[in-house]
Design a protein around this motif. Structure first.
Motif, PDB file in Angstrom:
ATOM      1  N   ALA A 215       0.824  -1.208   0.000  1.00 30.64           N
ATOM      2  CA  ALA A 215       0.000   0.000   0.000  1.00 30.64           C
ATOM      3  C   ALA A 215       0.861   1.262   0.000  1.00 30.64           C
ATOM      4  N   ILE A 216       1.949   1.243   0.768  1.00 25.32           N
ATOM      5  CA  ILE A 216       2.834   2.409   0.825  1.00 25.32           C
ATOM      6  C   ILE A 216       3.493   2.641  -0.532  1.00 25.32           C
ATOM      7  N   ILE A 217       3.869   1.562  -1.217  1.00 25.84           N
ATOM      8  CA  ILE A 217       4.452   1.699  -2.552  1.00 25.84           C
ATOM      9  C   ILE A 217       3.422   2.293  -3.522  1.00 25.84           C
ATOM     10  N   ARG A 218       2.155   1.862  -3.392  1.00 24.22           N
ATOM     11  CA  ARG A 218       1.109   2.435  -4.248  1.00 24.22           C
ATOM     12  C   ARG A 218       0.985   3.943  -4.011  1.00 24.22           C
ATOM     13  N   LEU A 219       1.033   4.355  -2.751  1.00 21.17           N
ATOM     14  CA  LEU A 219       0.956   5.781  -2.444  1.00 21.17           C
ATOM     15  C   LEU A 219       2.168   6.525  -2.997  1.00 21.17           C
ATOM     16  N   ALA A 220       3.355   5.947  -2.856  1.00 14.90           N
ATOM     17  CA  ALA A 220       4.569   6.594  -3.361  1.00 14.90           C
ATOM     18  C   ALA A 220       4.487   6.807  -4.868  1.00 14.90           C
ATOM     19  N   ARG A 221       3.963   5.815  -5.568  1.00 14.56           N
ATOM     20  CA  ARG A 221       3.829   5.956  -7.022  1.00 14.56           C
ATOM     21  C   ARG A 221       2.776   7.015  -7.369  1.00 14.56           C
ATOM     22  N   ARG A 222       1.715   7.040  -6.552  1.00 19.04           N
ATOM     23  CA  ARG A 222       0.627   8.013  -6.832  1.00 19.04           C
ATOM     24  C   ARG A 222       1.114   9.451  -6.683  1.00 19.04           C
TER      25      ARG A 222
END
Length: 542
Positions: A215-222
């Motif tokens: 989830a944190i990686i998804r936020l970082a990409r967003r």
């Protein structure tokens, strides 16, 4: 069933498949039954503190409750430093300790066990009667998980040969993935992210589970943010193109440049202590959003601009949903240019070299060994001035593959941690990096324990012939450092006598032999590599 056998069976029924220990008259029959009747794996130690440290290492790698056992009196008092380390590091483990007969008021091994244990910060759970054994042991395991600290299970020795009716123990844990509710703090966090031009995401051990990581990686990409971790979460974002590594005193030059240029830090599962924040210097002129499932951690070290109590992964996904709904654009901070800088970054190859004959440069030597050891490895370290170089050079692929004695900053704990880590290794090699002082203090004690356990353990001794931190203090104050210098025995010869393979590295050419020893090692026998270093040429790196 006899009580000693019931304890062994209860351990097995509670999922404890590995136990570390040192037997005495209060636990020897229980250990025998655990091995013979329950098929449990047992790793014996030479010192009581060591078996606790082994269980802590095992708990870190597996995520299970670590289990150790000692006898009463001095058997327990020898574990106190290790219990403090486990408590301060928040590791779940159960230590089964014998206790002297209550009827013998003047038993020569009688000590105030409850008071000693509670003074370490560990928990204490009493075996009340044979009839309550299952309830009491299950409570110890439950408390270890919920309280995230060692729990000592106190076993009166007079119970062990009594008869009892066995009842299978069990315990339940409630789901702890709390959702962040709609709140002013969440609204504030969204506003901070929306206005940030150079946001950076930092994750600690509280965010190391797979769901949180994803989830944190998804936020970082967003939001196009670079990723960093605390030291204890080392390896969490291994393989990610926007990963700048550790935040704090162990940051790379590129990491420091990126962190200092950021204007907002989103911290997930990190306590933001002084080591991660560079004594606060890395947080200056930045807005801080802190997310943690533990309410007590939010604001403990740093007052955030927005503090959110909730599961890091669920919170990260909630933030993404709000950003998408509000159509907030990405920051563009982690662009192709920064990703290329990250991809091009290379580890430094040396410190400043060494001119002393018979020694090598510490960073150069560790880099050579790192290149030879498979990437899917486990890493344990001791404490000492060398340790920053080990943290810098040896990468891991997940925080659960990394164990270091940060709780009390003691030296001498590393090899015991390494044995516990190796016991949980699942076929992966374990690298254990120690200093010469720590190796003499605790490593040498347990070297043969690793031999007996037939472990794939690569022990790297950073040997500058001194207590390095003290040597530096003497030199910095213009005092003769000779009190910090020691003429140790030949570690390679000692290790070979104890059943290890061993290599000494005293010059660059010897590194080829060390690499060959790693390639051709017998994975059922520890390998010790003694690296000779110049005490005048090792700046502290942390």
């Amino acid at each position: 069933m006899k009580v000693y056998a019931a304890i062994a069976k209860a351990l097995s029924d509670l999922g404890a498949d590995t136990m570390f220990g040192l037997i005495g008259d209060a636990n020897l029959f229980m250990v025998d039954s655990y091995i013979r009747d329950c098929g449990g794996k047992y790793v014996g130690s030479a010192h009581e503190a060591s078996c606790v440290l082994m269980a802590l290492g095992y708990a870190q790698v597996t995520g299970k409750v670590g289990v150790a056992t000692v006898t009463h009196g001095p058997g327990l008092t020898n574990t106190l430093t290790a219990l403090i380390d486990g408590t301060k590091s928040s590791y779940a483990m159960v230590l089964l300790s014998g206790d002297t007969p209550a009827i013998e008021r003047d038993h020569f091994q009688k000590v105030s066990q409850r008071e000693l244990v509670l003074a370490t910060g560990a928990g204490f759970e009493q075996l009340r009667t044979p009839e309550t054994l299952g309830q009491d042991l299950a409570m110890a395991f439950r408390r270890a998980r919920v309280e995230r600290r060692p729990i000592v299970f106190n076993m009166p020795v007079e119970f062990q040969w009594q008869d009892m009716e066995y009842r299978k123990p069990s315990y339940a844990l409630a789901e702890d993935r709390a959702v962040v509710p709609t709140s002013p703090d969440l609204d504030n966090a969204i506003g901070i992210i929306a206005s940030a031009r150079r946001p950076l995401i930092l994750a600690g051990r509280g965010a190391m589970e797979p769901e949180a990581r994803a989830a944190i990686i998804r936020l970082a990409r967003r939001i196009e943010a670079p990723l960093a971790t605390s030291l204890r979460a080392k390896g969490l974002f291994s393989g990610e193109p926007n990963n700048i590594g550790i935040c704090g005193g162990m940051s790379t030059d590129l990491g420091i440049e990126t962190i200092m240029s950021s204007d907002c830090i989103l911290a997930f599962g990190a306590s933001l202590n002084r080591y991660t924040t560079g004594n606060g210097s890395l947080l200056k002129r930045k807005r801080i959003i802190q997310v943690n499932l533990e309410r007590a951690e939010v604001g403990k070290n740093v007052e955030p601009d927005a503090g959110l109590v909730g599961d890091p992964g669920l919170t990260a996904d909630a933030i993404v949903r709000w950003l998408d709904e509000a159509e907030i654009p990405s920051s563009g901070f982690c662009d192709e240019a920064l990703r290329q800088k990250i991809a091009d970054w290379k580890k430094p190859r040396s410190v400043a070299g060494t001119s002393r004959a018979g020694t090598v440069d510490i960073r150069l030597a560790l880099n050579e060994l790192d290149e030879e050891i498979p990437a899917d490895r486990l890493l344990a370290t001791d404490g000492g001035r060398f340790v920053g170089y080990a943290w810098e050079v040896f990468d891991v692929q997940h925080p659960r593959s990394f164990m270091t004695p940060l709780g009390v900053g003691a030296i001498g704990c590393g090899l015991s941690f390494g044995i516990g880590v190796a016991a949980a290794g699942g076929g992966r090699p374990t690298v254990m990096v120690t200093g010469d002082g720590g190796f003499m203090l605790g490593g040498l004690t347990e070297l043969h324990s690793a031999v007996r356990a037939k472990m794939d353990l690569i022990i790297v001794v950073c040997n500058d012939g001194s207590y390095g931190a003290e040597h530096i203090q003497y030199v910095n104050k213009g005092v003769d450092p000779s009190l910090s210098i020691f003429d140790w025995p030949d570690f390679a010869v000692v290790a070979q006598a104890m059943g290890c393979a061993a290599v000494t590295v005293a010059n660059f050419e010897d590194l080829a032999a060390a690499r060959e020893a790693i390639r051709g090692r017998d994975v059922t026998k520890p390998l010790l590599i003694d690296i000779k270093l110049d005490p005048e040429a090792i700046p502290i790196r942390w």
